[in-house]
Write an enzyme that holds these catalytic residues in place. Structure first.
Site, short mmCIF file in Angstrom:
data_model
loop_
_atom_site.label_atom_id
_atom_site.label_comp_id
_atom_site.label_asym_id
_atom_site.label_seq_id
_atom_site.Cartn_x
_atom_site.Cartn_y
_atom_site.Cartn_z
N GLU B 199 0.57 -1.26 -0.01
CA GLU B 199 0.08 -0.04 0.04
C GLU B 199 1.10 1.47 0.03
OE1 GLU B 199 -2.99 -0.50 3.00
OE2 GLU B 199 -4.25 1.23 2.29
N HIS B 319 -9.55 11.99 3.77
CA HIS B 319 -9.42 11.48 2.64
C HIS B 319 -9.89 12.44 1.67
CE1 HIS B 319 -9.94 9.15 -1.37
NE2 HIS B 319 -9.18 8.26 -0.74
N ARG B 470 -0.76 8.79 10.13
CA ARG B 470 -0.56 7.39 10.15
C ARG B 470 -0.29 6.82 8.84
NH1 ARG B 470 -4.46 3.38 8.54
NH2 ARG B 470 -5.78 5.11 7.77
#
Lengths: 119, 649
Positions: B199, B319, B470
């Site tokens: 990712e 996001h 994060r």
């Protein structure tokens, strides 16, 4: 047969007046129901289709996309069952039992079918 | 007024008098250090394992490896006393929250005593369940702990605590293996090995997952194990109101939690020797969030009211492109519970961002345009929205072949179609959504807090792992590791605690507002819902992705005014300070968390990771330290900032 009809309708819409719809949304907030309907009516008359009421035109446009989405799901299912009933490895990622299609993390976030779940 | 230290910053915003006199000695110690030595505190001195105990005067937990003793008789005694008195229950361990952290912990401590798992809705309702990506861990021979650590620290903009990062990256693989042993089923490759994805931000393939439902799969496996465990009692639809704490000399000690059963409208008090707070995030302080409705920051608020130290609340992860319901032709009939995020892949495949005047704006911010890193895109969108005072922007993929669009993004196509939008012909309305809180209740390496008997794990905690941002898929990992690490110290603490059955009378009980009548309750409910929306709008407008001192100060002022207005209304209607209701309690928690975020953001005089402010747009090496919030002073406090059992008469 039904899927061919769907594709036929969608290609009619595409060929005859794709741009008729777009100017509405380029300069204004996204399409309202009435503008979709009026644009669709224009499209249908230019393609010499019988005059249908607003509901049907909107429905056909929607159904075209829905059918295409359904076909995509059927294709996926065939792909999975093709190898004789067992769970196949994903051709692209080599994964067994996982999501079909391209690697969910190929663009950095974790996506499935366009929806992102984590990043 | 909260005492807030931008740890290491030149200016310190508090005075000695703000700390409670009878409270934490450690607090006084720290304040005396303030102007003189704080600047010179090195990262090591403020390290998470020593820092918490050093500055806040808690004892290090010395424990020995005691053998597992299943003393069934003791467990049965505690259990039966909880049956006798329905409104107060006694347990060895109380766990608040039923996500991965809470359940993982419960399963371990249940081998040593009785466990109550307290969850505000259904057990599976948690951020864990919605975490459909994966868990990161070093599970490949060619990968290394150092590499995972490096990626984590880079993503965290070097604000992570190195020791914490090392511990998590090292212990991760064992935690995954335990999950597999517990029945969680992860995908594998044809060779039979775990299939690992890579990712964004990871330099190696290390994301383990279950199809695309990892969180749900982990949750399922854990819930199944919990169901089978005779020592674990799950209390669904029990909303946690406030922690039960008292002062023992200079220590604040936690002995349990008050809850409201939201189905029967009864208050249940849980007395426990040890409490684990695993209540998750606070996404709902913002109007658009991926979090389920339960994520209202209850744990962070309760902990703050209980005088636990809070850290790094300014680092809220957004996001950039969630589907904006405002822009859909046919708006959803009811508010979407959690945001539908539109993947980066849409931009990766050629999607273009426009504002509502159909101007392509990304090239103004970055030469990579739509392919700029996610945080650049998020900031750019936020900037456009605030400058133009608009509610969403447009992401257009309609110029790409129709078949490709439907093939790659069928979920977006279907969801938009449901609301009258055809993404093969029209742009998608998008807006940033709050996703994850990197900050929270400050935890040491064993999940301990400065409140004795109170441990934290998961999103509610600030362990030092995430720093200023994060890394993808590290959240489930953090939850697993810290839930496990809190086990041994919890057991030791439990064994050294006696049960005082009269302790349950030390605190006045919360009251259900039966006396108010339906009419009044309806008015309060309606007003509270409006106030929630107003708070969320304020947060988005003034405490969004791009911040400034002026806007943050406006936020501080406006939130305070809104809170006063809301409380005044409630009390005018006859609401009393010890009354509880789900919406009212959630509202007070939302106010509390919102204020924590604003204070923290004001304290950080630099931009780092998720926190960006135009007044301090660059990284400052001297500011590379966590933001710490100490307990509030009792002088000026609101209903939301005081524990229910400590309300003024």
């Amino acid at each position: 047969m039904a899927s061919n009809l769907g594709r036929l309708f969608s290609s009619i819409f595409n060929l005859s007046a794709p741009k008729l719809v777009l100017p509405c949304i380029r300069s204004e907030p996204p399409l309202t129901r009435s503008s979709i309907n009026s644009a669709s009516r224009l499209v249908s008359s230019s393609a010499q289709k019988p005059q249908s009421d607003q509901e049907n035109i909107n429905k056909e446009q929607r159904e075209a996309v829905e059918r295409d989405l359904e076909n995509k799901n059927e294709d996926d299912l065939e792909e999975e069952e093709g190898g004789g009933g067992g769970i196949q490895a994903n051709e692209e990622t080599g994964e067994v039992g996982g999501p079909r299609g391209p690697e969910p993390t190929r663009y950095g976030d974790w996506e499935r079918n366009g929806r992102c779940y984590d990043f | 007024m909260t005492t807030c230290i931008p740890a290491g910053g030149g200016k310190l915003h508090y005075q000695v008098t703000d700390c409670k006199g009878h409270g934490l000695q450690g607090c006084r110690k720290t304040s005396s250090v303030s102007g003189v030595t704080f600047n010179r505190c090195s990262q090591k001195e403020l390290s998470w394992s020593s820092g918490v105990s050093k500055f806040l005067n808690i004892q290090r937990c010395n424990f020995s490896q005691s053998p597992i003793s299943e003393n069934w008789r003791i467990i049965r005694t505690v259990t039966s006393s909880c049956l006798r008195d329905g409104s107060t229950k006694f347990f060895d361990f109380a766990v608040i929250g039923s996500g991965v952290a809470g359940l993982r912990y419960a399963l371990e401590v249940a081998k040593h005593g009785s466990v109550a798992v307290i969850t505000k809705a259904e057990p599976h309702e948690s951020n864990t369940n919605y975490a459909q990506g994966g868990v990161s861990a070093v599970l490949c021979p060619s990968d290394s702990v150092e590499s995972h650590m490096h990626d984590t620290i880079v993503a965290g903009a070097h604000l992570c605590d190195e020791e914490t990062v090392r511990v998590v990256c090292t212990e991760g693989p064992d935690r995954i293996k335990e999950l597999i042993a517990m029945g969680a089923s992860f995908d594998h490759g044809e060779d039979g090995n775990l299939h690992l994805a890579r990712e964004g931000g990871h330099s190696h393939r290390r994301i383990v997952h279950a199809a695309d439902m990892t969180g749900r799969e982990i949750e399922r496996a854990l819930l199944e194990a919990v169901d089978k465990d005779p020592n674990i009692f799950v209390f669904e639809h029990h909303f946690a109101i406030d922690l039960l704490t008292f002062q023992n000399g200079s220590d604040t000690v936690c002995l349990g939690v008050d809850t409201l059963n939201t189905e029967t409208f009864e208050v249940t008090r849980f007395n426990s020797k040890v409490t684990l707070l695993a209540s998750g995030g606070a996404g709902h302080i913002y109007p658009s969030t991926t979090n389920p409705p339960v994520a209202t920051g209850d744990g962070m608020a309760m902990a703050h009211r209980a005088e636990a130290v809070i850290s790094n609340m300014e680092f809220v992860q957004f996001h950039p492109t969630a589907l904006a319901d405002e822009g859909l032709p046919l708006k959803p009939t009811k508010t979407r519970e959690n945001a539908f995020l539109v993947t980066e892949a849409v931009r990766g495949d050629g999607g273009i961002l426009y504002n509502l005047a159909m101007e392509r704006f990304m090239p103004l911010y970055d030469e990579r345009a739509e392919l700029a890193p996610r945080d650049v895109v998020a900031r750019s969108i936020d900037d456009q929205l605030k400058k133009r005072n608009e509610k969403y922007v447009l992401l257009d993929i309609s110029h790409r072949p129709r078949e490709k669009i439907l093939l790659h993004f069928p979920s977006i196509a279907a969801e938009c179609l449901r609301h009258g939008l055809d993404i093969t012909r029209q742009p998608i309305p998008v807006v940033p959504a709050a996703h994850y809180m990197c900050g929270g209740v400050r935890a040491g390496l064993q999940g301990e807090t400065n409140v004795r008997g109170l441990y934290v794990a998961g999103e509610v905690a600030c362990t030092g792992l995430h720093g200023a941002n994060r890394l993808a898929s590290n959240s489930l990992l953090e939850a697993l590791v810290f839930a496990r690490r809190a086990v041994q110290p919890s057991i030791e603490h439990m064994k050294s605690s006696g049960i005082d059955f009269s302790a349950s009378n030390w605190w006045p009980r919360p009251v259900v507002p039966k006396s108010l009548g339906t009419n009044t309750m309806d008015k309060i409910l309606t007003f509270t819902r409006e106030v929630r929306k107003e708070l969320q709008a304020l947060m988005w407008r003034y405490v969004g992705i791009i911040r400034s001192t002026i806007r943050l100060k406006s936020a501080e002022r406006k939130i305070s005014e809104l809170e006063d207005k809301w409380e005044e209304y409630l009390f005018q209607q006859g609401w009393e300070p010890t009354m509880v209701g789900l919406e009212a309690c959630e509202m007070r928690n939302l106010f509390c968390c919102a204020k924590l975020v604003v204070s923290s953001a004001l304290a950080r005089h630099e931009s780092r990771g998720l926190h960006y402010t135009v007044d301090f747009p660059h990284l400052e090496e001297s500011m590379r330290l966590p933001t710490i919030i100490f307990p509030a002073s009792p002088v000026k406090s609101t209903w939301s900032s005081r524990q229910l059992h400590k309300q003024p008469i």
